[in-house]
Design an enzyme around this catalytic site. Structure first.
Site, mmCIF file in Angstrom:
data_model
loop_
_atom_site.group_PDB
_atom_site.id
_atom_site.type_symbol
_atom_site.label_atom_id
_atom_site.label_comp_id
_atom_site.label_asym_id
_atom_site.label_seq_id
_atom_site.Cartn_x
_atom_site.Cartn_y
_atom_site.Cartn_z
ATOM 1 N N LYS A 1 0.833 -1.203 0.000
ATOM 2 C CA LYS A 1 0.000 0.000 0.000
ATOM 3 C C LYS A 1 0.863 1.247 0.000
ATOM 4 O O LYS A 1 0.640 2.172 -0.788
ATOM 5 C CB LYS A 1 -0.923 -0.036 1.218
ATOM 6 N N ARG B 1 -3.739 -1.339 -6.098
ATOM 7 C CA ARG B 1 -2.937 -2.564 -5.950
ATOM 8 C C ARG B 1 -3.362 -3.541 -7.034
ATOM 9 O O ARG B 1 -4.434 -3.373 -7.633
ATOM 10 C CB ARG B 1 -3.150 -3.192 -4.581
ATOM 11 N N SER C 1 14.686 -41.525 -6.245
ATOM 12 C CA SER C 1 13.489 -40.694 -6.167
ATOM 13 C C SER C 1 13.308 -40.346 -4.691
ATOM 14 O O SER C 1 13.242 -41.240 -3.843
ATOM 15 C CB SER C 1 12.281 -41.477 -6.696
ATOM 16 N N CYS D 1 9.125 -37.853 -5.345
ATOM 17 C CA CYS D 1 7.757 -38.363 -5.457
ATOM 18 C C CYS D 1 6.976 -38.216 -4.163
ATOM 19 O O CYS D 1 5.846 -38.662 -4.058
ATOM 20 C CB CYS D 1 7.758 -39.804 -5.941
ATOM 21 N N TYR E 1 13.084 -34.198 -12.390
ATOM 22 C CA TYR E 1 11.616 -34.158 -12.439
ATOM 23 C C TYR E 1 11.014 -34.113 -11.046
ATOM 24 O O TYR E 1 11.675 -34.449 -10.054
ATOM 25 C CB TYR E 1 11.065 -35.379 -13.197
ATOM 26 N N HIS F 1 -3.215 -41.499 5.155
ATOM 27 C CA HIS F 1 -3.910 -42.245 4.111
ATOM 28 C C HIS F 1 -4.995 -41.387 3.462
ATOM 29 O O HIS F 1 -5.064 -41.260 2.234
ATOM 30 C CB HIS F 1 -4.517 -43.513 4.725
ATOM 31 N N ARG G 1 -3.454 2.919 8.375
ATOM 32 C CA ARG G 1 -3.774 1.673 7.677
ATOM 33 C C ARG G 1 -2.548 0.779 7.595
ATOM 34 O O ARG G 1 -1.425 1.251 7.458
ATOM 35 C CB ARG G 1 -4.271 1.978 6.257
ATOM 36 N N MET H 1 -5.151 -5.986 10.574
ATOM 37 C CA MET H 1 -5.916 -4.772 10.800
ATOM 38 C C MET H 1 -5.971 -3.970 9.522
ATOM 39 O O MET H 1 -4.984 -3.868 8.813
ATOM 40 C CB MET H 1 -5.245 -3.925 11.869
ATOM 41 N N GLY I 1 -7.091 -10.395 6.984
ATOM 42 C CA GLY I 1 -6.950 -10.916 8.344
ATOM 43 C C GLY I 1 -6.156 -9.976 9.221
ATOM 44 O O GLY I 1 -6.208 -10.039 10.434
HETATM 45 C C1 PEP Z 1 7.374 -40.910 0.553
HETATM 46 O O1 PEP Z 1 7.673 -41.469 1.608
HETATM 47 O O2 PEP Z 1 7.625 -39.735 0.299
HETATM 48 C C2 PEP Z 1 6.645 -41.649 -0.484
HETATM 49 C C3 PEP Z 1 6.405 -41.120 -1.657
HETATM 50 O O3 PEP Z 1 6.174 -42.865 -0.152
HETATM 51 P P1 PEP Z 1 4.890 -43.148 0.749
HETATM 52 O O4 PEP Z 1 4.145 -41.853 0.925
HETATM 53 O O5 PEP Z 1 4.112 -44.151 -0.002
HETATM 54 O O6 PEP Z 1 5.493 -43.666 2.000
#
Ligand code: PEP
Ligand code: MG
Length: 876
Positions: free
Chosen positions: A23, A337, A766, A833, A853, A456, A93, A104, A102
């Site tokens: 601002k 803004r 990975s 991953c 990746y 899960h 302000r 002031m 959220g």
């Molecule tokens: C991990 O542990 O990051 C993973 C990809 O395997 P999982 O979540 O299946 O344990």
């Protein structure tokens, strides 16, 4: 040299955003552009940081400098703070680097007191206006600075209107407003225990402190966590000479966007109210008029405003959100803004700005927050409907989108209500397990009392693109398991609730949702992002359907196929249970023989869908407890299937009980104890690949077989041997020229530290950052939600490390493993991953760490594509 903590608007510009806040920097920029901005100054974000460093005290230097600038402002305006004859009144302000709801917002009319208001009334010849300003100030100050709350003040206004037999605020007379001001002060004294501060300097520092304080209120902390805003940025404070929209019928105030923030349509979009101050427009006390009506009421001010809007848009090259006030016919700009916009509008605006020659594609790609794309990929609440809803609880924002439906408490009931009765359902569980998969599939939303961001429920819901709020510990289930209590109410089967998986809020009512809508702009925009992206984006997919969904979103391979997820369906879970509880190799081989064709079929399906794109399949890694039967009926059925007395089966199940299943008999440990599992899985993968290769010789199919939870080279070598012996034998027998790779997850700190060793035999790494985070912090991924809030409150951690990669700790392990792995094997293939592979700030880290990746759930693929493009642009 002493640090400078205060800047006049004329001393700053837009480039000083970090110091002056958004601002302040924009007010300075508009001042520099010669626009009509009321004069003022900004107290810097560094002053805020200093305030916290000093133990929440405004130190003498900042205080003295602020007073010096008040004197400068007095000089510029010819008015005097607290002067009965010619008073300077100011607004105060907040304004941080990133606009943050959220915190002031605004205090107006600061500087008024019993004496000043009298002369102000006289001087303006408008006592009604003066007392209106005064009562507003007391109300705002009490609410915002002293946190008295505003409800009772509004009640007092209503009582006054009723007494006077009027309905509109504007019909209150000067005498009414004067009386209200007195009542407000009494209310203040009753609540706070001292008189309302009459000294404008006290008022000013009270307000400045309130702005600083609001940087650290719960809402602001939550917003920062959601948006990756560091807590050490601090907020600036803007002190500005008041201009009045409530001086009569030629005065007014309004807000406008240079384009429609919902649709992105070009053209002025906004509203205003005559004879009003800012908060009236937002508070909905009176209905504002649309901005085009200003043209009839004050053509000159309208024309000037339109021209300023054009200048600002051209100058900032983005859609602007502006506030203005008209004081006795004259226009003043109070703020500009970059306007907040829906995801759909953001995509259209980015494309339009490129077409209009205002920005280039690179700029377009960098201007959309990747997380915002969630909104075009998932259903959302109708914003109008949401306005009237109050949350009854807040859990973890585990999987984005909005859902509304009838409460059910078991996966079976979810199927009955959804498939058979055709209802939308919300599945409410203590936690979910593999048995719930079908019910989860049929649910619009999933709510759990337990479980973190990698539990899960969270992982599976994200994979499905289903909205999920997890770990809402306040839920109390009824003894009969068909009701729960939350926010003081009881909800039973069939009652409506709504979930927002993007914020974690739960609502005890039905809130209308609007479906996901992918427009042509999305496609065009994502193609631009891909032009600048260097990292590949793969997906975590366990079924051909998930893989196909991910391909539609632009996935370039599968980075993780969790083979245990393939057994979640009811007809398959029996076979995997049989394998788990087998006592002898023969029993296990019988069970595995049932699993083999199922797995082979799934892998074939996945290879068919993915064609020549890389596919990483991970060997079985079930935390065993997720699969063991708990239900009496399931136990009886399994015993019958295995021809085993129920008592014996129960004894086996209890012998498999583990105290720490997440650190227990899972991952490669299963292959070490039962090599036949690895053999069967390798056979399923290789045979599937051979079959697909026979049908599609054109596919460049090189399965990547991944071993989970490796911590030691010899352990890896043991499992790799099982794989290569099985694979080489099958390939030789088939006469097909099939190549394959064997690599490992790096998800145990020991593996990261010894990555040079492990790379001797692993062809790829990975990073499994879910487990790597769990084991680096020693926080159970399923239980951390129970105590992490205390860590945020106490400022020990700012973010959930399971959602946003801990770059200092876990990140250091990753960088170490990358370096060591490349030392041994320069061309080692590197990816991630864990769930962090779909989180933008973690993706930027992966880019810098040199990963080839990232892999994430299908619905996060577009987010990852954009985040990877932005990382490349930002760091090139
Ligand atoms: C991990 O542990 O990051 C993973 C990809 O395997 P999982 O979540 O299946 O344990
Ligand atoms: Mg893991």
């Amino acid at each position: 040299m002493a640090i400078k903590y205060v800047y006049l608007f004329s001393e700053g510009d837009a480039s000083m955003r970090n110091l002056l806040g958004g601002k302040g920097a924009n007010l300075a920029e508009m001042t520099g552009l010669g626009m009509p901005v009321p004069r003022g100054f900004t107290i810097t974000t560094e002053a805020c940081t200093k305030y916290y460093e000093d133990g929440e005290i405004i130190n003498d230097d900042i205080r003295a400098e602020t007073l010096e600038y008040i004197a400068k402002l007095e000089g510029l305006t010819g008015k005097k703070f607290g002067d009965a004859n010619n008073p300077l009144l100011v607004s105060v302000r907040s304004g941080s680097r990133a606009s943050m709801p959220g915190m002031m917002d605004t205090i107006l009319n600061l500087g008024l007191n019993d004496t000043v208001v009298e002369s102000f009334a006289e001087k303006t010849g408008n006592p009604r206006f003066a007392y209106d300003s005064y009562r507003r100030f007391i109300q705002m100050y009490s609410d915002v600075v002293m946190e008295v709350g505003k409800e009772y003040f509004n009640t007092l206004i209503d009582i006054m209107k009723e007494k006077r037999g009027i309905t509109l605020d504007t019909d209150l007379t000067a005498a009414d407003l004067k009386e209200l001001a007195e009542q407000f002060k009494s209310e203040y004294k009753a609540k706070i225990g001292s008189d309302f501060p009459s000294d404008p300097v006290d008022q000013l520092f009270g307000a400045i402190k309130a702005v600083f304080r609001s940087w650290d209120n719960e809402r602001a902390i939550f917003y920062r966590r959601m948006n990756d805003i560091p807590s050490n940025w601090g907020t600036a404070v803007n002190v500005q000479e008041m201009v009045f929209g409530n001086m009569g019928d030629t005065s007014g105030t309004g807000v406008a966007f240079s384009r429609n923030p919902s649709t992105g349509e070009k053209g002025l979009y906004g509203e205003f109210l005559m004879n009003a101050q800012g908060e009236d427009v937002v508070a909905g006390v009176r209905t504002p008029e649309t901005i085009d009506h200003l043209q009839e009421q004050n053509p000159a001010a309208y024309a000037e405003f339109v021209s300023i809007v054009k200048t600002l848009e051209d100058h900032y090259r983005d859609m602007q959100d502006m506030e203005f006030t008209i004081e006795e016919g004259k226009l003043f700009m109070l703020q500009t803004r970059s306007g907040k916009r829906t995801a759909a509008a953001a995509l259209k605006i980015a494309c339009d700005l490129v077409d209009e020659g205002m920005i280039d594609q690179k700029k377009a790609v960098s201007m959309i927050d990747p997380k915002q794309l969630d909104a075009v990929l998932h259903p959302q609440f109708d914003p109008e409907a949401l306005k009237n809803a109050a949350p009854i609880g807040k859990g973890l924002a585990a999987s984005p989108g909005a859902a509304c439906g009838n409460v059910v408490f078991t996966a079976e009931d979810a199927v009955i209500w959804a498939r058979d009765k055709g209802c939308d359902v919300i599945l409410v569980r203590l936690e979910t397990s593999p048995e719930d998969i079908e019910g989860m599939h049929y649910s619009q939303g999933i709510l759990t009392a337990r479980g973190g961001m990698t539990s899960h429920a969270a992982v599976v819901a994200r994979g499905m693109g289903t909205c999920c709020v997890s770990g809402l510990g306040e839920i109390k289930f009824g003894a009969e398991g068909k009701s729960f209590e939350l926010g003081g109410n009881t909800y039973r089967e069939g009652d409506f609730i709504s979930l927002d998986g993007t914020t974690g809020y739960v609502y005890g009512e039905a809130i209308k949702t609007v479906p996901a809508s992918i427009s042509g702009y999305f496609e065009r925009f994502m193609n631009w992002a891909d032009e600048y992206r260097t990292m590949k984006v793969r997906t975590n997919a366990d079924t051909p359907a998930d893989a196909a969904q991910a391909l539609k979103f632009g996935a370039e391979g599968i980075g993780l196929c969790r083979t245990e997820h393939m057994f979640f369906e009811a007809d398959r879970i029996a076979a995997i249970r049989e394998m788990i509880v087998s006592k002898t190799v023969e029993q296990r081989k019988t069970a595995l023989a049932k699993l083999l064709p199922i797995q082979r079929g799934d892998f074939e399906g996945i290879f068919e869908v993915m064609g020549s794109l890389p596919v990483t399949i991970r060997l079985l890694d079930p935390p065993l407890h997720e699969f063991l039967p708990t239900d009496e009926g399931d136990i009886n059925a399994l015993a019958a299937e295995m021809n085993m007395p129920v008592s014996e089966l129960k004894a086996i199940i209890s012998s498999l009980h583990e105290f720490n299943p997440m650190m227990g008999h899972r991952g490669c440990r299963l292959d070490v104890t039962y090599p036949e599992i690895g053999e069967m899985q390798t056979q399923a993968i290789i045979e599937a690949a051979i079959n697909v290769k026979k049908r599609h010789p054109e596919f460049d199919l090189v399965p990547e077989i991944m071993v989970p939870l490796i911590g030691e080279l010899k352990e890896f070598q043991f499992v790799k041997n099982i794989i290569t012996e099985t694979a080489d034998r099958l390939i030789a027998a088939s006469g097909i020229d099939l190549k394959y790779m064997v690599g490992t997850m790096i998800e145990i700190p020991r593996a990261a530290i010894l990555a040079d060793e492990i790379a001797k035999d692993a062809e790829f790494f990975s990073f499994g950052t879910n487990d790597l985070t769990q084991m680096t912090f020693g926080f159970s991924r399923d239980d951390a939600g129970n105590f992490l809030d205390a860590y945020y409150e106490k400022k020990i951690y700012e973010n959930d490390p399971f959602a946003r990669l801990d770059q200092e700790g876990v990140g250091k392990l990753i960088s170490t493993a990358v370096k060591l792995g490349q030392q041994t094997r320069p061309d080692i293939k590197l990816g991630i991953c864990g769930e962090h592979g779909g989180d933008p700030s973690s993706i930027e880290f992966c880019f810098k760490a040199g990963l080839a990746y990232v892999s994430c759930s299908p619905f996060r693929v577009p987010i990852a594509r954009l985040a990877a493009a932005q990382a490349a642009l930002k760091n090139s």
